[in-house]
Design an enzyme around this catalytic site. Sequence first.
Site: not given
Ligand code: FPP
Length: 281
Positions: A33-35, A46, A50, A82, A84, A144, A201, A220
């Site tokens: 989370d948090g991209n 954004r 990602h 979906w 978004r 893995l 997380r 955990e």
């Molecule tokens: C959350 O950040 C992340 C996602 C919704 C998608 C995660 C996807 C990736 C890391 C890239 C693709 C994955 C793979 C396995 C190739 P957010 O957009 O919810 O961030 P925010 O909460 O800060 O808006």
Amino acid sequence: MDWKIEQIIEDKQVQQELREKGKLPRHVAIIMDGNGRWALEKGLTRTEGHKEGIESVRDIVKASSLIGIECLTLYAFSIENWKRPVHEVGILMKLLEHYLKSELDELHENNVRIKAIGKLNSLPKVVQKLLHKAMTLTSNNTGLTLTLALSYGGRWDIVRAVQLISLDVRRGKVSPEDISDEMFSSYLSTKDLPDPDYLIRTSGEMRLSNFLLWEMAYGEIFITDNYWPEFRRDLFYQALESYMTRERRFGKTSQQLSDNEKGSKDSYLQRVINVVKKGNR
Ligand code: FPP
């Protein structure tokens, strides 16, 4: 590239120390989370967030494989994602497509087995095809197990399991009395995976967000304030270290756990004494 060859000596040492410290989790699940927030704080888009998130995926997959974690499950796209903006969904799907295309050979070379869970038939056809190719190619790998949760929701999986069980009851294949924890688990999309021992997380949110609801009954949890694009192997090792200090009781008391441990040591000791006694006869 063979990951063992490119691994630097310091990383090998840190991993060795961690392994010696205690028992590693067999199955680690991550809510990445948090991209978006990472990108906005840096004045980036954004999409850039990602993209940087994928660099973290690469690093954590490698580190998990090298340290000897059995299963890593990544929440890459939830069923709720979906909702978004169409543009962002399109970008995430493109990034996923790119990741699968560009990483498959290296993952295969490094003995990674790829799996996917979720409502996969909602994904773009090109992504479905790539996933199918990746899963088929790597199905006999023994390293893995990397599971990508895509268009996944814990409730979706539970409801689907109830539907499948109901169908089997209707067909006379099972009767309601047969339904147990284990039997129910065998109808979930995670049926071939052990329950997660550890859920990580990023970005400080303290919720499960519909991830592995059934499977996380005794898992955990570790929450870090770092955003996903910042989460590289150094932070991953810190998280693993925290796991090792925990006592997992599975509903029992601490006393019972230490008695059990003592019991197993005693019986081992007893076995050694018996062998020695026999030898002296
Ligand atoms: C959350 O950040 C992340 C996602 C919704 C998608 C995660 C996807 C990736 C890391 C890239 C693709 C994955 C793979 C396995 C190739 P957010 O957009 O919810 O961030 P925010 O909460 O800060 O808006």
